[in-house]
Design an enzyme around this catalytic site. Structure first.
Site, PDB file in Angstrom:
ATOM      1  N   TYR A  14       6.919  20.864   3.508  1.00 50.92           N
ATOM      2  CA  TYR A  14       7.332  19.542   3.042  1.00 50.92           C
ATOM      3  C   TYR A  14       6.110  18.651   2.839  1.00 50.92           C
ATOM      4  O   TYR A  14       5.399  18.332   3.798  1.00 50.92           O
ATOM      5  CB  TYR A  14       8.335  18.893   4.008  1.00 50.92           C
ATOM      6  CG  TYR A  14       9.583  19.738   4.257  1.00 50.92           C
ATOM      7  CD1 TYR A  14       9.967  20.747   3.361  1.00 50.92           C
ATOM      8  CD2 TYR A  14      10.371  19.542   5.377  1.00 50.92           C
ATOM      9  CE1 TYR A  14      11.099  21.521   3.586  1.00 50.92           C
ATOM     10  CE2 TYR A  14      11.512  20.316   5.609  1.00 50.92           C
ATOM     11  CZ  TYR A  14      11.857  21.304   4.706  1.00 50.92           C
ATOM     12  OH  TYR A  14      12.973  22.073   4.941  1.00 50.92           O
ATOM     13  N   LYS A  50      19.307  14.281   6.099  1.00 54.43           N
ATOM     14  CA  LYS A  50      18.068  13.493   5.968  1.00 54.43           C
ATOM     15  C   LYS A  50      18.394  12.174   5.303  1.00 54.43           C
ATOM     16  O   LYS A  50      19.117  12.142   4.294  1.00 54.43           O
ATOM     17  CB  LYS A  50      17.054  14.287   5.140  1.00 54.43           C
ATOM     18  CG  LYS A  50      15.814  13.498   4.748  1.00 54.43           C
ATOM     19  CD  LYS A  50      15.913  12.992   3.324  1.00 54.43           C
ATOM     20  CE  LYS A  50      14.791  12.049   2.972  1.00 54.43           C
ATOM     21  NZ  LYS A  50      15.016  11.387   1.662  1.00 54.43           N
ATOM     22  N   SER A  51      17.894  11.080   5.874  1.00 58.85           N
ATOM     23  CA  SER A  51      17.984   9.803   5.173  1.00 58.85           C
ATOM     24  C   SER A  51      16.837   8.895   5.594  1.00 58.85           C
ATOM     25  O   SER A  51      16.466   8.860   6.765  1.00 58.85           O
ATOM     26  CB  SER A  51      19.314   9.100   5.444  1.00 58.85           C
ATOM     27  OG  SER A  51      19.305   7.849   4.773  1.00 58.85           O
ATOM     28  N   VAL A  52      16.313   8.154   4.633  1.00 55.34           N
ATOM     29  CA  VAL A  52      15.301   7.140   4.952  1.00 55.34           C
ATOM     30  C   VAL A  52      15.901   5.741   4.859  1.00 55.34           C
ATOM     31  O   VAL A  52      15.190   4.750   4.921  1.00 55.34           O
ATOM     32  CB  VAL A  52      14.073   7.241   4.011  1.00 55.34           C
ATOM     33  CG1 VAL A  52      13.344   8.556   4.231  1.00 55.34           C
ATOM     34  CG2 VAL A  52      14.453   7.079   2.557  1.00 55.34           C
TER      35      VAL A  52
HETATM   36  P1  NDP Z   1      20.886  16.278   2.610  1.00 56.46           P
HETATM   37  O1  NDP Z   1      22.171  16.967   2.300  1.00 56.46           O
HETATM   38  O2  NDP Z   1      20.575  15.912   3.996  1.00 56.46           O
HETATM   39  O3  NDP Z   1      20.818  14.985   1.682  1.00 56.46           O
HETATM   40  C1  NDP Z   1      19.721  14.122   1.669  1.00 56.46           C
HETATM   41  C2  NDP Z   1      19.902  13.133   0.532  1.00 56.46           C
HETATM   42  O4  NDP Z   1      21.146  12.434   0.665  1.00 56.46           O
HETATM   43  C3  NDP Z   1      18.819  12.085   0.464  1.00 56.46           C
HETATM   44  O5  NDP Z   1      18.609  11.814  -0.910  1.00 56.46           O
HETATM   45  C4  NDP Z   1      19.441  10.872   1.153  1.00 56.46           C
HETATM   46  O6  NDP Z   1      18.952   9.690   0.568  1.00 56.46           O
HETATM   47  C5  NDP Z   1      20.906  11.034   0.811  1.00 56.46           C
HETATM   48  N1  NDP Z   1      21.793  10.574   1.901  1.00 56.46           N
HETATM   49  C6  NDP Z   1      21.701  10.831   3.216  1.00 56.46           C
HETATM   50  N2  NDP Z   1      22.727  10.279   3.899  1.00 56.46           N
HETATM   51  C7  NDP Z   1      23.492   9.640   2.983  1.00 56.46           C
HETATM   52  C8  NDP Z   1      24.671   8.865   3.066  1.00 56.46           C
HETATM   53  N3  NDP Z   1      25.286   8.652   4.232  1.00 56.46           N
HETATM   54  N4  NDP Z   1      25.190   8.364   1.916  1.00 56.46           N
HETATM   55  C9  NDP Z   1      24.587   8.581   0.717  1.00 56.46           C
HETATM   56  N5  NDP Z   1      23.458   9.312   0.582  1.00 56.46           N
HETATM   57  C10 NDP Z   1      22.915   9.830   1.700  1.00 56.46           C
HETATM   58  O7  NDP Z   1      19.735  17.181   1.963  1.00 56.46           O
HETATM   59  P2  NDP Z   1      18.381  17.826   2.447  1.00 56.46           P
HETATM   60  O8  NDP Z   1      18.053  18.861   1.429  1.00 56.46           O
HETATM   61  O9  NDP Z   1      17.380  16.796   2.746  1.00 56.46           O
HETATM   62  O10 NDP Z   1      18.774  18.628   3.774  1.00 56.46           O
HETATM   63  C11 NDP Z   1      18.609  18.120   5.072  1.00 56.46           C
HETATM   64  C12 NDP Z   1      17.394  18.725   5.747  1.00 56.46           C
HETATM   65  O11 NDP Z   1      17.534  20.134   5.872  1.00 56.46           O
HETATM   66  C13 NDP Z   1      16.093  18.577   4.952  1.00 56.46           C
HETATM   67  O12 NDP Z   1      15.604  17.257   4.958  1.00 56.46           O
HETATM   68  C14 NDP Z   1      15.242  19.614   5.613  1.00 56.46           C
HETATM   69  O13 NDP Z   1      14.759  19.134   6.851  1.00 56.46           O
HETATM   70  C15 NDP Z   1      16.253  20.752   5.807  1.00 56.46           C
HETATM   71  N6  NDP Z   1      16.264  21.732   4.686  1.00 56.46           N
HETATM   72  C16 NDP Z   1      15.906  23.035   4.974  1.00 56.46           C
HETATM   73  C17 NDP Z   1      15.861  23.983   3.969  1.00 56.46           C
HETATM   74  C18 NDP Z   1      15.456  25.381   4.299  1.00 56.46           C
HETATM   75  O14 NDP Z   1      15.207  26.170   3.383  1.00 56.46           O
HETATM   76  N7  NDP Z   1      15.385  25.747   5.548  1.00 56.46           N
HETATM   77  C19 NDP Z   1      16.203  23.655   2.571  1.00 56.46           C
HETATM   78  C20 NDP Z   1      16.663  22.291   2.396  1.00 56.46           C
HETATM   79  C21 NDP Z   1      16.682  21.381   3.430  1.00 56.46           C
HETATM   80  P3  NDP Z   1      17.956   8.654   1.311  1.00 56.46           P
HETATM   81  O15 NDP Z   1      16.984   9.466   2.116  1.00 56.46           O
HETATM   82  O16 NDP Z   1      17.328   7.958   0.152  1.00 56.46           O
HETATM   83  O17 NDP Z   1      18.819   7.755   2.146  1.00 56.46           O
END
Ligand code: NDP
Length: 277
Positions: free
Chosen positions: A53, A235-237
Site C-alpha cells: 500500500y 477502510k475509511s478516512v
Molecule cells: P472497503 O470495502 O473497505 O471500502 C473502502 C471505501 O469505501 C473507501 O473509498 C471509503 O471511503 C468508502 N467507505 C467506507 N465506509 C463507508 C461508509 N460507511 N459509507 C460510504 N462509503 C464508505 O474497501 P477496501 O478495498 O479498502 O478494503 C478494506 C481493507 O481490506 C483495505 O483497506 C485493505 O486493508 C484490505 N484489503 C486487502 C486486500 C488483499 O488482497 N489482502 C485487497 C483489498 C483490500 P473514504 O475512505 O473516503 O471514507
C-alpha cells in the site's frame, strides 16, 4: 463486540480497519492518521496494512497513528509474493517494522500466492516468529487447493488466518473454502467488505437498509459479523463513516433479515473460482 478466535486461542475483535490507499498523498496524511486514531478510540483496534500500500506509505501512516498506543492495536501487515523467499520475507518484514515504528507485527500475511515455494515462505515466517518479530502468520487470497498444499508443508498448518475478498456480493467462498477454514480453526478476514463503496449503490440493499433503520454500509458489515469466524476490515478516512461503521457492531440481524439478504444476494450453488481485487 463479536470476537474471533485464532488457532492459538487469542481472541480478536471482529471489526477492524483497513488502510489501502492511505499514504499516497501527503496532504491527506493528517486526516488518515486521525481516522485510524478515531477507530482505535472506538475499539476498532485491529489495523490491516501491507508493504504494497503506497509502497510502504500506508505502513508509515499506521506507524504514526499508533505512536504512544501500540499496545492497544492488533497490527496486521503483508509481504509481497516477490519478497516471500526464505531471506526476502525476513528483510521485507524488517523494513515493515521500521516503517511501522514497532518491534513486532501481530499477524504477518503472504499477500497472494507467487512463485516462491510455500515451504520457503513458511520457513521465513517461522524464523520471524522465533525472533519475536511476528506473533502469528497467515495468508491472503489463497484458495482451497493452495491451503491443502500449505497443510502438507512442514509447519504449514500453523497458518492463523486467510484474508479474502468476501462481502454480500461476493459469496463464492461460502461453498467450500469458508467451511474448510472453519473446520481447521483458521480465521477469515473479509477484505473490501463494502466492495470499495460499490456495494452501497445496490438498490435492494439500500431499500433493505432504509426499511430496517440502518445504513447500507452497516447492513453489509453487520452481515459479515453474523458469519461465524469472520473478521471485517472496512477502510475509511471520513470520521462520520468510521463512526457509522463502528456502530455496525451493535446490530444483530435476525433470522428473517438474514433470509431477506439471502434473497437479495444469493449464496453460491456450486464451486466458484476465488475472486480477488
Ligand atoms: P472497503 O470495502 O473497505 O471500502 C473502502 C471505501 O469505501 C473507501 O473509498 C471509503 O471511503 C468508502 N467507505 C467506507 N465506509 C463507508 C461508509 N460507511 N459509507 C460510504 N462509503 C464508505 O474497501 P477496501 O478495498 O479498502 O478494503 C478494506 C481493507 O481490506 C483495505 O483497506 C485493505 O486493508 C484490505 N484489503 C486487502 C486486500 C488483499 O488482497 N489482502 C485487497 C483489498 C483490500 P473514504 O475512505 O473516503 O471514507
Amino acid at each position: 463486540m463479536k470476537q474471533v478466535r485464532l488457532p492459538s486461542g487469542e481472541l480478536l475483535p471482529a471489526l477492524g480497519q483497513g488502510s489501502w490507499y492511505m499514504g499516497e498523498d501527503r496532504s491527506a496524511r493528517k486526516d488518515e492518521i486521525a481516522a485510524l486514531q478515531l477507530g482505535l478510540d472506538l475499539g476498532l483496534t485491529l489495523i490491516d496494512t501491507a508493504e504494497m500500500y503506497a509502497e510502504g506509505g500506508a505502513e508509515q501512516v499506521v506507524g504514526e497513528a499508533l505512536a504512544g498506543r501500540r499496545e492497544q492495536a492488533f497490527l496486521v501487515s503483508k509481504v509481497y509474493p516477490h519478497n516471500a523467499s526464505r531471506q526476502g520475507a525476513i528483510a521485507a518484514c524488517e523494513r515493515s517494522l521500521r516503517r511501522l515504528k514497532t518491534d513486532r507485527i501481530d499477524l504477518y500475511l503472504l499477500h497472494w500466492r507467487g512463485s516462491y515455494p510455500l515451504a520457503e515462505t513458511v520457513e521465513a515466517f517461522a524464523a520471524l516468529q522465533d525472533a519475536g518479530k511476528i506473533r502469528h502468520w497467515g495468508v491472503s487470497n489463497l484458495d482451497l487447493a493452495d491451503l491443502q498444499e500449505l497443510w502438507q508443508v512442514p509447519g504449514g498448518s500453523a497458518c492463523a488466518a486467510n484474508q479474502l475478498l468476501y462481502n454480500l456480493g461476493r459469496r463464492g467462498i461460502e461453498w467450500d473454502l469458508l467451511p474448510w477454514l472453519r473446520q481447521h480453526g483458521v480465521a477469515t478476514m473479509a477484505y473490501s467488505p463494502i466492495e470499495q463503496g460499490r456495494l452501497l449503490r445496490h438498490h435492494g440493499l439500500r431499500d433493505f437498509a432504509r426499511r430496517h433503520g440502518m445504513t447500507a454500509a452497516q447492513v453489509a458489515l453487520a452481515w459479515l459479523l453474523a458469519q461465524d469466524g469472520v473478521i471485517a476490515i472496512p477502510k475509511s478516512v471520513t470520521p462520520a463513516r468510521v463512526r457509522e461503521n463502528a456502530a455496525a457492531r451493535d446490530i444483530v440481524l435476525g433470522v428473517e433479515q438474514l433470509a431477506e439478504l439471502d434473497r437479495l444476494f444469493a449464496p453460491p450453488t456450486g464451486p466458484t473460482p476465488l475472486e480477488m481485487l
